[in-house]
Design a protein around this motif. Structure first.
Motif, PDB file in Angstrom:
ATOM      1  N   MET A   1       0.853  -1.197   0.000  1.00 22.10           N
ATOM      2  CA  MET A   1       0.000   0.000   0.000  1.00 22.10           C
ATOM      3  C   MET A   1       0.889   1.246   0.000  1.00 22.10           C
ATOM      4  N   ALA A   2       0.596   2.186  -0.917  1.00 22.93           N
ATOM      5  CA  ALA A   2       1.389   3.413  -1.031  1.00 22.93           C
ATOM      6  C   ALA A   2       1.134   4.328   0.176  1.00 22.93           C
ATOM      7  N   LEU A   3       2.083   5.253   0.403  1.00 24.62           N
ATOM      8  CA  LEU A   3       2.005   6.125   1.575  1.00 24.62           C
ATOM      9  C   LEU A   3       0.718   6.951   1.580  1.00 24.62           C
ATOM     10  N   ALA A   4       0.340   7.500   0.399  1.00 25.84           N
ATOM     11  CA  ALA A   4      -0.854   8.342   0.334  1.00 25.84           C
ATOM     12  C   ALA A   4      -2.105   7.558   0.741  1.00 25.84           C
ATOM     13  N   GLU A   5      -2.187   6.316   0.281  1.00 30.96           N
ATOM     14  CA  GLU A   5      -3.346   5.485   0.643  1.00 30.96           C
ATOM     15  C   GLU A   5      -3.333   5.166   2.137  1.00 30.96           C
ATOM     16  N   PHE A   6      -2.126   4.881   2.657  1.00 35.94           N
ATOM     17  CA  PHE A   6      -2.022   4.599   4.085  1.00 35.94           C
ATOM     18  C   PHE A   6      -2.504   5.792   4.897  1.00 35.94           C
ATOM     19  N   ASP A   7      -2.123   7.004   4.444  1.00 30.77           N
ATOM     20  CA  ASP A   7      -2.573   8.221   5.136  1.00 30.77           C
ATOM     21  C   ASP A   7      -4.098   8.324   5.133  1.00 30.77           C
ATOM     22  N   LEU A   8      -4.717   8.016   3.984  1.00 37.44           N
ATOM     23  CA  LEU A   8      -6.177   8.091   3.895  1.00 37.44           C
ATOM     24  C   LEU A   8      -6.829   7.074   4.831  1.00 37.44           C
ATOM     25  N   ILE A   9      -6.302   5.843   4.821  1.00 33.65           N
ATOM     26  CA  ILE A   9      -6.851   4.805   5.706  1.00 33.65           C
ATOM     27  C   ILE A   9      -6.700   5.231   7.164  1.00 33.65           C
ATOM     28  N   GLN A  10      -5.529   5.782   7.473  1.00 41.62           N
ATOM     29  CA  GLN A  10      -5.303   6.269   8.845  1.00 41.62           C
ATOM     30  C   GLN A  10      -6.336   7.330   9.212  1.00 41.62           C
ATOM     31  N   ARG A  11      -6.483   8.310   8.333  1.00 38.17           N
ATOM     32  CA  ARG A  11      -7.315   9.471   8.658  1.00 38.17           C
ATOM     33  C   ARG A  11      -8.783   9.085   8.774  1.00 38.17           C
ATOM     34  N   TYR A  12      -9.281   8.352   7.773  1.00 39.60           N
ATOM     35  CA  TYR A  12     -10.729   8.113   7.738  1.00 39.60           C
ATOM     36  C   TYR A  12     -11.155   6.916   8.582  1.00 39.60           C
ATOM     37  N   PHE A  13     -10.278   5.957   8.770  1.00 39.68           N
ATOM     38  CA  PHE A  13     -10.673   4.731   9.474  1.00 39.68           C
ATOM     39  C   PHE A  13      -9.995   4.589  10.834  1.00 39.68           C
ATOM     40  N   VAL A  14      -8.653   4.474  10.795  1.00 37.55           N
ATOM     41  CA  VAL A  14      -7.943   3.989  11.987  1.00 37.55           C
ATOM     42  C   VAL A  14      -8.047   4.965  13.152  1.00 37.55           C
ATOM     43  N   LEU A  15      -7.856   6.263  12.871  1.00 42.51           N
ATOM     44  CA  LEU A  15      -7.851   7.237  13.962  1.00 42.51           C
ATOM     45  C   LEU A  15      -9.220   7.388  14.615  1.00 42.51           C
ATOM     46  N   ARG A  16     -10.285   6.932  13.932  1.00 44.55           N
ATOM     47  CA  ARG A  16     -11.641   7.063  14.480  1.00 44.55           C
ATOM     48  C   ARG A  16     -12.154   5.747  15.049  1.00 44.55           C
ATOM     49  N   THR A  17     -11.276   4.744  15.074  1.00 42.69           N
ATOM     50  CA  THR A  17     -11.702   3.430  15.534  1.00 42.69           C
ATOM     51  C   THR A  17     -11.622   3.333  17.046  1.00 42.69           C
ATOM     52  N   PRO A  18     -12.637   2.753  17.679  1.00 44.26           N
ATOM     53  CA  PRO A  18     -12.539   2.568  19.132  1.00 44.26           C
ATOM     54  C   PRO A  18     -11.418   1.593  19.487  1.00 44.26           C
ATOM     55  N   GLN A  19     -10.753   1.813  20.599  1.00 46.02           N
ATOM     56  CA  GLN A  19      -9.740   0.878  21.100  1.00 46.02           C
ATOM     57  C   GLN A  19     -10.458  -0.172  21.936  1.00 46.02           C
ATOM     58  N   HIS A  20     -10.124  -1.431  21.689  1.00 47.69           N
ATOM     59  CA  HIS A  20     -10.746  -2.489  22.496  1.00 47.69           C
ATOM     60  C   HIS A  20      -9.687  -3.098  23.407  1.00 47.69           C
ATOM     61  N   PRO A  21     -10.040  -3.431  24.652  1.00 48.11           N
ATOM     62  CA  PRO A  21      -9.041  -3.999  25.571  1.00 48.11           C
ATOM     63  C   PRO A  21      -8.405  -5.307  25.079  1.00 48.11           C
ATOM     64  N   PHE A  22      -9.056  -6.043  24.163  1.00 46.98           N
ATOM     65  CA  PHE A  22      -8.455  -7.277  23.646  1.00 46.98           C
ATOM     66  C   PHE A  22      -7.342  -6.992  22.639  1.00 46.98           C
ATOM     67  N   THR A  23      -7.301  -5.751  22.088  1.00 42.65           N
ATOM     68  CA  THR A  23      -6.301  -5.440  21.069  1.00 42.65           C
ATOM     69  C   THR A  23      -4.974  -5.094  21.723  1.00 42.65           C
ATOM     70  N   ARG A  24      -3.979  -5.990  21.537  1.00 45.34           N
ATOM     71  CA  ARG A  24      -2.630  -5.707  22.029  1.00 45.34           C
ATOM     72  C   ARG A  24      -1.907  -4.820  21.004  1.00 45.34           C
ATOM     73  N   LEU A  25      -2.168  -5.073  19.690  1.00 45.25           N
ATOM     74  CA  LEU A  25      -1.548  -4.306  18.618  1.00 45.25           C
ATOM     75  C   LEU A  25      -2.527  -4.243  17.447  1.00 45.25           C
ATOM     76  N   GLY A  26      -2.857  -3.022  17.005  1.00 45.13           N
ATOM     77  CA  GLY A  26      -3.802  -2.854  15.898  1.00 45.13           C
ATOM     78  C   GLY A  26      -3.088  -2.596  14.582  1.00 45.13           C
TER      79      GLY A  26
END
Ligand code: ADP
Ligand code: MG
Length: 311
Positions: free
Chosen positions: A1-26
């Motif tokens: 995955m190219a950097l620009a796409e990674f940035d988009l995924i980060q911005r729109y998805f990952v940063l808005r995702t709830p953290q769950h206590p079962f997740t050691r590493l997302g």
């Protein structure tokens, strides 16, 4: 995955995702790492939506994001599992930022509602195809299976049937005086997570209705090696579905139309008083194999046909 796409995924998805206590590493490493409590079993399911098969090119991306996650969470609900994490594989013909943002709004909005963590995925280029893998936890040995129905169980459904089927007909041109409910059921199904968790302690067998009540109940019957008799007059129908049947004569629609994502389950009679609100009795499990339908006082065999992709 190219950097620009990674940035988009980060911005729109990952940063808005709830953290769950079962997740050691997302998201961010080669794999996600999950810590499950020692007494839990992992329930895993995956569903794909493909352009021109499950939706059309002009489909609202917000609704697509919602529905893609909802149908996966519905499978966890049907097992009595509590969802906690998902992965998302996106194949996109091009990077359309506004499409991606709306899709993420629908997807992450539902993930936040159920406290489900997006822990990874894949982003590739090609014809539009959307895949989710959803993970849930269930206490060891407690999952609701399709194979547990017993003769004498009562059959229930967690809400109305046929609304999503009518929603599809409305989209195809059927004129309905009050289309909001059927369209909402078609576009924005609600996974019955809370009901599944309660039913885990009560039901003998359970399935979510994705391909139509008759076809999906048929899976319970086959795997439990039993039969059933449904009572047509007991089916919980909205006023809109009732009017549709009056106008068209198509009384089979609530039995055969898919996409309702209600739970269909079987339960022994003595546990009925403990069922969650909104569940409706629709028939009985019987020892004699096959599905029968009682309608207007007559009992006849009912041939169930759901949607199949390769037929
Ligand atoms: P790899 O090449 O090691 O598979 P990628 O470059 O594909 O890694 O992805 C980098 C990280 O971003 C991984 O943690 C992956 O899970 C995550 N990721 C990629 N696409 C998505 C997506 N659509 N949704 C969520 N996470 C994603
Ligand atoms: Mg990858």
């Amino acid at each position: 995955m190219a950097l620009a796409e990674f940035d988009l995924i980060q911005r729109y998805f990952v940063l808005r995702t709830p953290q769950h206590p079962f997740t050691r590493l997302g998201v961010g490493d080669d794999c996600a790492l999950l810590n499950l409590p020692p007494d839990a079993q992992l329930a895993v399911t995956t569903d794909t939506m493909v352009e021109n098969v499950h939706f059309f090119a002009d489909a609202d991306p917000y609704l697509l994001g919602h529905k893609l996650l909802a149908v996966n969470l519905s499978d966890l609900a049907a097992m009595g599992a509590e969802p906690f994490a998902v992965t998302l594989a996106l194949t996109l013909p091009k990077v359309d930022e506004s499409w991606l943002e709306a899709f993420a709004d629908g997807f992450i909005g539902l993930a936040q509602w159920y406290d489900v963590d997006l822990i990874g995925g894949d982003t590739t280029s090609g014809p539009l195809s959307l895949t989710v893998q959803a993970m849930g936890a269930v206490p060891r040995g407690k999952a609701l299976l399709r194979s547990g129905a017993k003769a004498g169980d009562l059959i229930f459904v967690s809400g109305q049937v046929g609304n999503a089927g009518l929603g599809l007909k409305i989209k195809q041109g059927f004129a309905c005086a009050e289309p909001e409910l059927p369209l909402r059921c078609f576009n924005r199904p609600v996974p019955r997570i809370a009901e599944g968790l309660v039913l885990r302690e009560l039901a003998h067998a359970c399935i979510d209705i994705s391909d139509g009540l008759a076809a999906d109940l048929g899976h319970i019957l086959a795997q439990s090696q039993v039969g059933a008799c449904l009572v047509w007059e007991r089916l919980p129908l909205s006023a809109q579905v009732g009017q549709y049947i009056e106008q068209t004569g198509d009384w089979q629609m609530p039995l055969t139309a898919g996409d309702d994502y209600e739970l269909c389950f079987t339960v022994p009679a003595e546990r009925v008083p403990q069922l969650p609100a909104g569940c409706h009795y629709i028939g009985m499990i019987e020892a004699d194999p096959g599905l029968r339908l009682q309608r207007a006082g007559n009992i006849e065999a009912f041939e169930a046909t759901g949607f199949e992709h390769f037929s």
